[in-house]
Structures are given as structure tokens and as C-alpha cells.
Write an enzyme that holds these catalytic residues in place. Structure first.
Site, PDB file in Angstrom:
ATOM      1  NE  ARG A 143      37.032   5.941 -35.636  1.00 29.10           N
ATOM      2  CZ  ARG A 143      36.085   5.019 -35.494  1.00 29.10           C
ATOM      3  NH1 ARG A 143      35.835   4.509 -34.294  1.00 29.10           N
ATOM      4  NH2 ARG A 143      35.386   4.608 -36.527  1.00 29.10           N
TER       5      ARG A 143
ATOM      6  NE  ARG B 198      27.451   0.658 -39.071  1.00 29.76           N
ATOM      7  CZ  ARG B 198      26.562  -0.309 -38.831  1.00 29.76           C
ATOM      8  NH1 ARG B 198      26.869  -1.287 -38.020  1.00 29.76           N
ATOM      9  NH2 ARG B 198      25.384  -0.298 -39.421  1.00 29.76           N
TER      10      ARG B 198
ATOM     11  CB  CYS C 188      31.440   4.852 -32.334  1.00 26.55           C
ATOM     12  SG  CYS C 188      32.592   6.008 -33.002  1.00 26.55           S
TER      13      CYS C 188
ATOM     14  CE  LYS D 223      33.532  10.420 -39.255  1.00 26.79           C
ATOM     15  NZ  LYS D 223      32.855   9.116 -39.239  1.00 26.79           N
ATOM     16  CG  ASN D 224      30.216  10.135 -41.744  1.00 25.37           C
ATOM     17  OD1 ASN D 224      31.263   9.560 -41.442  1.00 25.37           O
ATOM     18  ND2 ASN D 224      29.343  10.532 -40.851  1.00 25.37           N
TER      19      ASN D 224
ATOM     20  NE  ARG E 107      26.895   2.480 -35.852  1.00 21.93           N
ATOM     21  CZ  ARG E 107      27.834   3.365 -36.184  1.00 21.93           C
ATOM     22  NH1 ARG E 107      28.920   3.470 -35.465  1.00 21.93           N
ATOM     23  NH2 ARG E 107      27.683   4.110 -37.263  1.00 21.93           N
ATOM     24  N   PRO E 108      23.026  -2.912 -36.052  1.00 23.97           N
ATOM     25  CG  PRO E 108      20.731  -3.271 -36.082  1.00 23.97           C
ATOM     26  CD  PRO E 108      21.800  -2.437 -35.427  1.00 23.97           C
TER      27      PRO E 108
ATOM     28  CG  ASP F 111      26.954  11.856 -36.505  1.00 22.90           C
ATOM     29  OD1 ASP F 111      27.229  11.689 -37.706  1.00 22.90           O
ATOM     30  OD2 ASP F 111      26.614  10.921 -35.752  1.00 22.90           O
TER      31      ASP F 111
END
Ligand code: EPZ
Length: 445
Positions: free
Chosen positions: A426, A120, A144, A49-50, A149-150, A334
Site C-alpha cells: 500500500r 482512509r 489501517c 504517499k500521503n 480514526r473519527p 508512522d
């Protein structure tokens, strides 16, 4: 490399069917898992996925055709396909896991809020858009709720390459006059997304860019390999320093196969161990899973590796272990929630330290509802093994927590209802159906 051409009308029908078919499952509210059934058999792991999300953004950089193989048909990928379609890239499914993407000379400059907020990874649009457009607007990303998550490292890097960035009414606005300029950029933290964004921005920049203290995840290396296949000049991906020599254009059409999803594979490994089963995974790259395999062996789980398969079986008893999540090649964040489920019935106390995200222990409260003895103190989770979990109603709070609750349901006595099952869809294609192929009893409701 022959590009397969598919009539647009037929292709669009394909994409519609694919989304409709999956769409029914996405709207389902919950998964119901009957526990106590060991998983047995063989299963093929999907594409990552990523990797897919980053590589779909990288398609913005080219006007050529791209064919991508081993693509997981999951909701995050379908959302990203809608986003790049808004930017003028036409994507359609040539087969169940093969995508054709036609680059475009008329690239749009805005990723719309109603789509970008779902993902994201929409922040990965910024780098490639800045590489090709003098003005880009991307809605601040969603994703998520595992942490703040800056994007400060993304902004620092893109500014270093000559972009002017503002945040206006919930959108990131990037401007650059002419081309981005190569620069030397140090990342305060080896951020996966920042590494990927800056690598994509730099491939079309003027001169050389040196990125230091970068992420070394396999998905970063996969993206670099894809970009190089299109004609980029990237060296050092997978090490602490990546060097990119900018080129004026990416001139090669490309057919590229995405790496297997090490997190889906890891989730299936943990599910096999948790159900006291015996499962062989196909289409894996064992070295990508080394951090997890090592910890599973420490917990007395048998992990046998071959070239592209991993077999997991579980003699009793499961032993407690300590885990610290770290950037790759450390233990992957993860996989942290899934391990918490597994260790909730180990013979003793396990300590889990979450060093990557500040809010990634939400699954603990749901596991406690199932009888798990889990205490959370800041970034530390203390898991005291109990004899058996009890099935009940629980809710997924994010993608990996949802998968962890399915694993807990496999272990539990009785039936577990997992609400907010859309989170799981997802990142896991047909998760319940595929577990059932190994002997589980999972229903969509
Ligand atoms: C990627 O997210 C993955 N997502 C995540 O997977 C994964 O958990 C994460 O990398 C870490 O491996 C995708 O690839 C789409 P980061 P990303 O930037 O890029 C801080 C899943 O379940 N940080 O490496 O957002 C950040 O707050 C998802 O598949 C900054 O401080 O992760 C976090 O604490 C979840 N400033 C840490 O770095 C920045 O500018 C790691 O974030 C960027 C990040």
C-alpha cells in the site's frame, strides 16, 4: 509550463500496464526475508504517499490539466486514481512516476463504497467535493486498523464553512446551498486530514477562512503549495495558523513535483541501521527527517546529511532510547513500529509512548514471536533489548507494522515469512526488490 498531451488510447494502455505489472505483486501473499545481510549502497526515495493522496483529491477542485511528478506507483495511489476516475477525472501515467490528470467540468458527486472503503484518505474527497458540488456522497473511509480514526474535526470544520453533513447507510452526505462561506475554525487536535480537508474546502469558499491549531506536517505544506500553484491563495501552511482567501475558480493548469516520502526514507534509514549496514538515501529533504535522525543519533547510529542525501551507518553497540510520538515536528507515529523493531536488540530498555493512535502497538505481538522482549501497557511500549531475533512466520497488521517486520527479518537469525504482505505494497513500491538492490535477500511468494 508545457502540458504534455498523450493520446488517450495510448495513455489508457499505460495505466493498464502499470496496474497489471504491479497487480501481480499485490496479489502475492507473503514476503520471505533471510536475515543477517547488511544493507549497503545507494537508493532513491520515492515521492510521498500521503502528499500524493491529498493532492489527487485536490485535483477535484480544478477543470484544468495537471501533471504530477515524483508519484509513487503504490496500491493506495492506484485506488485513489480509480476513485477520482469515478468522479470524472481522467488520469494516466505519462512515465513511471509522472501522472497526467485532466480536470472536469462534469464532476460526479459520489465516491463508491467498494473503492472508498479501502482507503482512509478517501475522507479527503469531502472538502474538495463540497467546494464544487451542492451535494456530495463519500463512503465512510476504511484504512489501517490502528485506531478509531473519527472524523469529528472534519465535520466540525465543514459545518463551520456552511455544509450540512449527515451519515446515511455508511455514506457521508454533504449538502451546501451556493458556495461554502469562509469562517474561523479551531481544530481541537492538529489533525493532518482535517487540516487538508478544510484547506481544500476553503480555497473556493466565499471570503477568508482562518484555520487555527492546524497540522504542520510537510505533506500539508506540499498540498498548500500545489493549491497555490493552481491559483489558490493560502498563507501560513507549516505554522499553527493557515489563512485562505477564497477565489471563484482555480484558473492555472499546473505541473507539480511531489515532495520525497519522509516515512519511506525513515523506514530505509532504520533498515540500514538494523542490518548494521551503510546506506545513502537520495532524493530526501533532511529537515523533514530531523525528528528521526535525532533519535537515531541518540541510539548511536551515524547519520550524515548533505543537501538532498542522508547516509546511515551503524557502529556497535545500538543504545536504548525513549520515544514519544507527536504531531510534526515531533517524532512521527508512522515510524514508531519500525523503531520498535530496531530497539528490540539495543543494549538496554527503551520506552515508546504512542500519543497519536490508540491501537498502534499491534506489531509487538509479532515481534515477540521472533524473540523480542516487548511489553505493552496502554499507550506505552517497553522494549528490553535481546541479543538476536529469531526468524519465524509473522503477519502484517497494517502498512507500517509490515515494514517493521521486514526490518526485524533483516536483523533476525534465519528466515522470516511475513504474511499479509499486501499491506506493505500500500505504501512501499517494490519494497523487497528495492531492499535486494542493497544486498538484502527478500523473496515474494
Ligand atoms: C494522516 O492520517 C496520515 N495518512 C497517517 O499516515 C498518519 O499516521 C497521520 O496523518 C498522523 O500523522 C494520510 O495522510 C493519508 P490525523 P489522518 O487526522 O489524517 C484523531 C500511514 O501509515 N482525529 O492527524 O487520519 C485521530 O483519531 C498513515 O501513512 C480525531 O480525533 O491522521 C488520531 O488519533 C497511517 N478526529 C489523531 O487525530 C478527527 O476528526 C491523528 O489523526 C481526525 C483525527
Amino acid at each position: 509550463m508545457g502540458i504534455v498531451r498523450v493520446g488517450i488510447n495510448q495513455a489508457r494502455v499505460n495505466i493498464k500496464q502499470a496496474s497489471d505489472q504491479q497487480g501481480d505483486k499485490q496479489t502475492l501473499k507473503k514476503l520471505v526475508v533471510r536475515g543477517g545481510r547488511p544493507l549497503k549502497g545507494r537508493i532513491r526515495v520515492s515521492g510521498a504517499k500521503n502528499s500524493t493522496l491529498a493532492i489527487l483529491c485536490a485535483c477535484i477542485l480544478t477543470e484544468n490539466e495537471v501533471v504530477l511528478e515524483n508519484i509513487p506507483n503504490i496500491s493506495d495511489v492506484r485506488v485513489m486514481l480509480e476513485i477520482i476516475a469515478c468522479l470524472g477525472l481522467h488520469a494516466y501515467w505519462l512515465a513511471e512516476d509522472v501522472l497526467h490528470i485532466s480536470g472536469t467540468a462534469q464532476l460526479g458527486g459520489e465516491a463508491p463504497y467498494q473503492l472508498a472503503k479501502k482507503l482512509r484518505a478517501s475522507n479527503l474527497l469531502l472538502g474538495p467535493l463540497m467546494a464544487r458540488k451542492s451535494l456530495a456522497r463519500v463512503s465512510l473511509p476504511g484504512g489501517c486498523n490502528i485506531g478509531s480514526r473519527p472524523m469529528d474535526l472534519h465535520f466540525k470544520g465543514l459545518t463551520g464553512l456552511g455544509a450540512d453533513l449527515d451519515i446515511r447507510s455508511g455514506y457521508i452526505e454533504g449538502r451546501v446551498s451556493g458556495r461554502l462561506q469562509g469562517a474561523k475554525i479551531y481544530l481541537d487536535f492538529p489533525s493532518v486530514g482535517a487540516t487538508e480537508n478544510l484547506m481544500m474546502a476553503a480555497v473556493l469558499a466565499e471570503g477568508q477562512t482562518v484555520l487555527e491549531n492546524v497540522a504542520k506536517e510537510p505533506e500539508v505544506v506540499d498540498l498548500a503549495n500545489f493549491l497555490n500553484a493552481m491559483g489558490a491563495r493560502i498563507r501560513g501552511a507549516g505554522t499553527d495558523v493557515i489563512r485562505i482567501d477564497g477565489v471563484p475558480v482555480l484558473e492555472k493548469p499546473v505541473r507539480y513535483s511531489i515532495i520525497p516520502d519522509r516515512i519511506e526514507a525513515g523506514t530505509l534509514m532504520v533498515a540500514a541501521a538494523a542490518s548494521a549496514g551503510d546506506v545513502t538515501l537520495e532524493n530526501v529533504i533532511p529537515p523533514h527527517l530531523e525528528p528521526l535522525s535525532a533519535k537515531l543519533r541518540e541510539a548511536n547510529v551515524r547519520v550524515e546529511e548533505a543537501e538532498d542525501t542522508i547516509r546511515v551507518s551503524t557502529p556497535e553497540p545500538l543504545l536504548p532510547i525513549n520515544i514519544k510520538t507527536m504531531p510534526y515536528p515531533g517524532f512521527p507515529t508512522d515510524m514508531q513500529s519500525q523503531m520498535m523493531s530496531l530497539l528490540s536488540t539495543a543494549k538496554g530498555t527503551s520506552i515508546i509512548v504512542e500519543n497519536i493512535f490508540e491501537n498502534r502497538f499491534q506489531v509487538a505481538q509479532e515481534l515477540r514471536r521472533m524473540g523480542a522482549q516487548v511489553k505493552v501497557e496502554g499507550r506505552v511500549g517497553i522494549v528490553e533489548g535481546t541479543t538476536r531475533l529469531q526468524g519465524t512466520s509473522v503477519k502484517a497488521t497494517d502498512l507500517r507494522a509490515g515494514a517493521a517486520l521486514v526490518i526485524a527479518g533483516l536483523m533476525a537469525e534465519g528466515t522470516t515469512e511475513i504474511h499479509n504482505a499486501h499491506f506493505i505494497a500500500r505504501g512501499y513500491r517494490d519494497f523487497g526488490v528495492r531492499l535486494n538492490s542493497l544486498g538484502a535477500a527478500v523473496e515474494y511468494k
